[in-house]
Write a protein that holds these residues in place. Structure first.
Motif, mmCIF file in Angstrom:
data_model
loop_
_atom_site.group_PDB
_atom_site.id
_atom_site.type_symbol
_atom_site.label_atom_id
_atom_site.label_comp_id
_atom_site.label_asym_id
_atom_site.label_seq_id
_atom_site.Cartn_x
_atom_site.Cartn_y
_atom_site.Cartn_z
ATOM 1 N N LEU A 74 0.852 -1.186 0.000
ATOM 2 C CA LEU A 74 0.000 0.000 0.000
ATOM 3 C C LEU A 74 0.888 1.236 0.000
ATOM 4 O O LEU A 74 1.821 1.346 0.789
ATOM 5 C CB LEU A 74 -0.916 0.005 1.227
ATOM 6 N N SER A 75 0.580 2.173 -0.879
ATOM 7 C CA SER A 75 1.464 3.315 -1.093
ATOM 8 C C SER A 75 0.866 4.612 -0.573
ATOM 9 O O SER A 75 -0.351 4.829 -0.645
ATOM 10 C CB SER A 75 1.761 3.450 -2.597
ATOM 11 N N VAL A 76 1.736 5.472 -0.068
ATOM 12 C CA VAL A 76 1.309 6.796 0.393
ATOM 13 C C VAL A 76 0.620 7.558 -0.728
ATOM 14 O O VAL A 76 -0.400 8.211 -0.517
ATOM 15 C CB VAL A 76 2.516 7.593 0.926
ATOM 16 N N ILE A 88 10.527 18.460 11.402
ATOM 17 C CA ILE A 88 9.178 18.018 11.053
ATOM 18 C C ILE A 88 9.235 16.589 10.518
ATOM 19 O O ILE A 88 9.992 16.304 9.581
ATOM 20 C CB ILE A 88 8.540 18.947 10.000
ATOM 21 N N VAL A 89 8.467 15.719 11.122
ATOM 22 C CA VAL A 89 8.372 14.334 10.641
ATOM 23 C C VAL A 89 7.513 14.345 9.380
ATOM 24 O O VAL A 89 6.414 14.898 9.373
ATOM 25 C CB VAL A 89 7.746 13.425 11.703
ATOM 26 N N ARG A 90 7.974 13.737 8.336
ATOM 27 C CA ARG A 90 7.284 13.792 7.051
ATOM 28 C C ARG A 90 7.459 12.490 6.292
ATOM 29 O O ARG A 90 8.243 11.630 6.677
ATOM 30 C CB ARG A 90 7.811 14.962 6.220
ATOM 31 N N CYS A 91 6.732 12.358 5.181
ATOM 32 C CA CYS A 91 6.870 11.189 4.315
ATOM 33 C C CYS A 91 6.819 11.651 2.866
ATOM 34 O O CYS A 91 6.495 12.806 2.575
ATOM 35 C CB CYS A 91 5.787 10.145 4.608
ATOM 36 N N THR A 92 7.118 10.739 1.956
ATOM 37 C CA THR A 92 7.141 11.060 0.537
ATOM 38 C C THR A 92 6.136 10.197 -0.211
ATOM 39 O O THR A 92 5.601 9.226 0.329
ATOM 40 C CB THR A 92 8.538 10.831 -0.071
ATOM 41 N N LEU A 149 1.118 13.460 9.026
ATOM 42 C CA LEU A 149 2.400 13.660 8.351
ATOM 43 C C LEU A 149 2.171 14.430 7.058
ATOM 44 O O LEU A 149 1.265 14.094 6.293
ATOM 45 C CB LEU A 149 3.058 12.324 8.002
ATOM 46 N N PRO A 150 2.980 15.449 6.782
ATOM 47 C CA PRO A 150 2.904 16.070 5.464
ATOM 48 C C PRO A 150 3.564 15.154 4.434
ATOM 49 O O PRO A 150 4.607 14.558 4.705
ATOM 50 C CB PRO A 150 3.697 17.370 5.641
ATOM 51 N N VAL A 151 2.929 15.026 3.288
ATOM 52 C CA VAL A 151 3.538 14.283 2.181
ATOM 53 C C VAL A 151 4.252 15.317 1.310
ATOM 54 O O VAL A 151 3.623 16.282 0.857
ATOM 55 C CB VAL A 151 2.478 13.534 1.353
ATOM 56 N N VAL A 152 5.530 15.113 1.096
ATOM 57 C CA VAL A 152 6.319 16.137 0.414
ATOM 58 C C VAL A 152 7.067 15.570 -0.785
ATOM 59 O O VAL A 152 7.269 14.357 -0.902
ATOM 60 C CB VAL A 152 7.336 16.785 1.379
ATOM 61 N N GLY A 160 14.201 24.568 -4.134
ATOM 62 C CA GLY A 160 14.139 25.498 -3.027
ATOM 63 C C GLY A 160 13.436 24.978 -1.794
ATOM 64 O O GLY A 160 12.877 25.767 -1.030
ATOM 65 N N GLY A 161 13.417 23.680 -1.600
ATOM 66 C CA GLY A 161 12.793 23.116 -0.408
ATOM 67 C C GLY A 161 11.878 21.961 -0.740
ATOM 68 O O GLY A 161 11.955 21.364 -1.820
ATOM 69 N N LEU A 162 10.981 21.651 0.191
ATOM 70 C CA LEU A 162 10.051 20.535 0.039
ATOM 71 C C LEU A 162 8.637 21.067 -0.136
ATOM 72 O O LEU A 162 8.132 21.811 0.711
ATOM 73 C CB LEU A 162 10.120 19.622 1.259
ATOM 74 N N GLU A 163 7.993 20.670 -1.211
ATOM 75 C CA GLU A 163 6.634 21.099 -1.499
ATOM 76 C C GLU A 163 5.631 20.127 -0.867
ATOM 77 O O GLU A 163 5.779 18.913 -0.984
ATOM 78 C CB GLU A 163 6.411 21.158 -3.005
ATOM 79 N N VAL A 164 4.622 20.664 -0.205
ATOM 80 C CA VAL A 164 3.585 19.829 0.414
ATOM 81 C C VAL A 164 2.576 19.430 -0.653
ATOM 82 O O VAL A 164 1.970 20.279 -1.299
ATOM 83 C CB VAL A 164 2.863 20.571 1.542
#
Length: 227
Positions: free
Chosen positions: A91-93, A167-171, A191-194, A201-205
């Protein structure tokens, strides 16, 4: 027919089935990657689903494979727990993420509370131009900031938020089980998916995974098992 000739005839009838080269390839694919659908097997072999249907039928009737509706084919030698574990790990994010609810750093705590209430969420993601993640505000953060006689309309969320890189995050490429493990390990509600921003220039939500997301996934698994 004598007893001996009948016994020999019976021996011939129960001899192990000889698999074709293609059937052996199918069996290996299912062993390595099952549960897997017929369409996915056909794609790996560059064949049509109709072409594989007789082979899959033979392997299933012979006891090499088993099948479950909405899940696919799996090697019959695997236990139910193994099958469930493998399916969960697939199962995928990206297939379960929901729309993120975001605010700006200068948004007041009062407006953030209103947004959280209206959107019915427990976590807000703080972004700058381009949707770049810079912070996270939880229900607990807003509750703490509202204690006392402070004017919530004058306090920006940038003052109370958890900032990057803490910040705890996932992809999108993470599995749902990996995301669930992070929710439990770090005791957070979402969790923000980024993904990497195009300009670097960073991680996009691009989404969010919550405890509700995980619950929904397991409810769907339970419904599939009863089909």
């Amino acid at each position: 027919m004598t007893y001996w000739s009948g016994f020999c005839s019976l021996q011939k009838e129960v001899q192990p089935i000889e698999l074709t080269k293609r059937q052996e390839m199918i069996l290996q694919i299912v062993k390595d990657e099952g549960p897997i659908t017929g369409e996915q097997i056909a794609e790996k072999l560059n064949l049509t689903r109709a072409t594989l249907r007789p082979d899959l039928a033979i392997l299933t009737m012979s006891g090499f494979l088993d099948a479950r509706p909405r899940v696919g084919y799996f090697y019959a030698g695997k236990s139910g727990n193994q099958l469930l574990g493998e399916h969960v790990r697939k199962l995928s994010v990206k297939d379960y993420k929901s729309v993120p609810v975001v605010v700006k750093e200068e948004t007041s705590v009062y407006d953030a509370i209103c947004t959280m209430f209206l959107e019915d969420v427990g976590t807000l993601f703080v972004v700058k131009e381009g949707g770049i993640l810079i912070g996270v505000v939880s229900r607990k953060d807003l509750l703490k900031s509202s204690m006392g006689n402070q004017d919530l309309q004058t306090i920006p969320v940038g003052v109370i938020m958890t900032r990057m890189p803490n910040i705890v995050r996932c992809t999108l490429e993470d599995s749902l089980s990996e995301a669930a493990a992070k929710l439990i390990r770090y005791q957070v509600d979402a969790l923000p998916v980024v993904k990497e921003a195009e300009n670097g220039g960073g991680l996009e939500v691009v989404g969010r995974i919550t405890k509700t997301t995980i619950t929904r996934a397991f409810v769907e698994l339970g419904e599939e098992a009863t089909v």
